[in-house]
Design a protein around this motif. Sequence first.
Motif, PDB file in Angstrom:
ATOM      1  N   ILE A 133     -10.995 -10.232  13.407  1.00  0.00           N
ATOM      2  CA  ILE A 133     -10.920  -9.416  12.191  1.00  0.00           C
ATOM      3  C   ILE A 133     -10.880 -10.300  10.957  1.00  0.00           C
ATOM      4  O   ILE A 133     -11.548 -10.026   9.956  1.00  0.00           O
ATOM      5  CB  ILE A 133      -9.678  -8.504  12.229  1.00  0.00           C
ATOM      6  CG1 ILE A 133      -9.809  -7.467  13.344  1.00  0.00           C
ATOM      7  CG2 ILE A 133      -9.497  -7.791  10.886  1.00  0.00           C
ATOM      8  CD1 ILE A 133      -8.580  -6.592  13.517  1.00  0.00           C
ATOM      9  N   GLU A 137     -13.431 -10.274   7.846  1.00  0.00           N
ATOM     10  CA  GLU A 137     -12.995 -10.058   6.465  1.00  0.00           C
ATOM     11  C   GLU A 137     -13.437 -11.211   5.569  1.00  0.00           C
ATOM     12  O   GLU A 137     -13.778 -10.998   4.396  1.00  0.00           O
ATOM     13  CB  GLU A 137     -11.474  -9.906   6.417  1.00  0.00           C
ATOM     14  CG  GLU A 137     -10.977  -8.597   7.014  1.00  0.00           C
ATOM     15  CD  GLU A 137      -9.475  -8.477   6.978  1.00  0.00           C
ATOM     16  OE1 GLU A 137      -8.970  -7.387   6.666  1.00  0.00           O
ATOM     17  OE2 GLU A 137      -8.795  -9.493   7.276  1.00  0.00           O
ATOM     18  N   SER A 212     -15.031  -2.941   3.868  1.00  0.00           N
ATOM     19  CA  SER A 212     -14.425  -3.955   4.725  1.00  0.00           C
ATOM     20  C   SER A 212     -13.008  -3.556   5.113  1.00  0.00           C
ATOM     21  O   SER A 212     -12.588  -3.709   6.268  1.00  0.00           O
ATOM     22  CB  SER A 212     -14.416  -5.311   4.006  1.00  0.00           C
ATOM     23  OG  SER A 212     -13.781  -6.290   4.802  1.00  0.00           O
ATOM     24  N   ALA A 216     -11.655  -2.932   8.895  1.00  0.00           N
ATOM     25  CA  ALA A 216     -10.526  -3.715   9.408  1.00  0.00           C
ATOM     26  C   ALA A 216      -9.402  -2.787   9.865  1.00  0.00           C
ATOM     27  O   ALA A 216      -8.771  -3.023  10.911  1.00  0.00           O
ATOM     28  CB  ALA A 216     -10.016  -4.671   8.341  1.00  0.00           C
ATOM     29  N   TYR A 220      -7.657  -2.689  13.554  1.00  0.00           N
ATOM     30  CA  TYR A 220      -6.225  -2.883  13.790  1.00  0.00           C
ATOM     31  C   TYR A 220      -5.658  -1.724  14.614  1.00  0.00           C
ATOM     32  O   TYR A 220      -4.762  -1.919  15.449  1.00  0.00           O
ATOM     33  CB  TYR A 220      -5.478  -3.024  12.467  1.00  0.00           C
ATOM     34  CG  TYR A 220      -5.556  -4.409  11.875  1.00  0.00           C
ATOM     35  CD1 TYR A 220      -5.042  -5.510  12.561  1.00  0.00           C
ATOM     36  CD2 TYR A 220      -6.151  -4.628  10.626  1.00  0.00           C
ATOM     37  CE1 TYR A 220      -5.112  -6.791  12.033  1.00  0.00           C
ATOM     38  CE2 TYR A 220      -6.220  -5.918  10.095  1.00  0.00           C
ATOM     39  CZ  TYR A 220      -5.703  -6.983  10.804  1.00  0.00           C
ATOM     40  OH  TYR A 220      -5.782  -8.257  10.277  1.00  0.00           O
TER      41      TYR A 220
END
Length: 265
Positions: A133, A137, A212, A216, A220
């Motif tokens: 991740i 990012e 983004s 993300a 998660y």
Amino acid sequence: MDKTSLIGVILAFIAIGVGMVFKGVSPAVLVNPAAILIILLGTASAVVIAFPTSEIKRVPKLFAILFKEQKTQNTTELIRMFSEWAQLARKEGLLALETKTNEIDDPFLKNGLSLSVDGQSAEYIRDVLSEEIEAMEDRHRAGALIFSQAGTYAPTLGVLGAVIGLIAALGHMDDAEGLGHAISAAFVATLLGIFTGYVLWHPFANKLKRKSQLEAREKYLMIEGILSILEGEAPRVIEQKLASYLPISERKKFLEEAESGVINE
């Protein structure tokens, strides 16, 4: 297609065009080859200087991201899926989820589930997926920064264009009418610089950042779902934990359905 990007750009041009008409200015003045060249080519050259080739090559793909609808999975459906997997794992063991990996299209989720089925520790899985991740990012930040910097350069280049235009205008001091037209044309560069910078490039950067963040956030959630299953948590506990990723109104409805047995009936 991401309709908000297209609608926003169209509304921006309408706002400028109609606003100019209301002010008694013909939109035709915007057709100024010199100003367009200074702003567009100047901004492009500044961006090319500021970023490495590997990142500049991604610009066409970034435009595609801006105007293409983001593919995200329904959060409620994801939670339900993890709840079902948890039930299966508690009844038949983690190895029973191995067949599910072949049904998953998302590479991130597939990798995480495969690691858990292979018997990797929760800490190892979290580290591997979190690093993935973070790398994503970082790529996204670099892309957004390109547009953000373009938004910074464009207005300044607009001032540069105005200065060049005023220098040219000074050559018409003996012609009052010609001087007025020259000064008017000089400020077209400033208008284009401010418009592209604050109506196009900076908003484009913000949209990339937001997309983004949403991607993300989804990943998660996947990490928490996978680790909850690995730790043997009950389906209802997983539902309550992952429901925190839902907006408050949807969370309340989801938990009410869970309590009534709608989700796991």
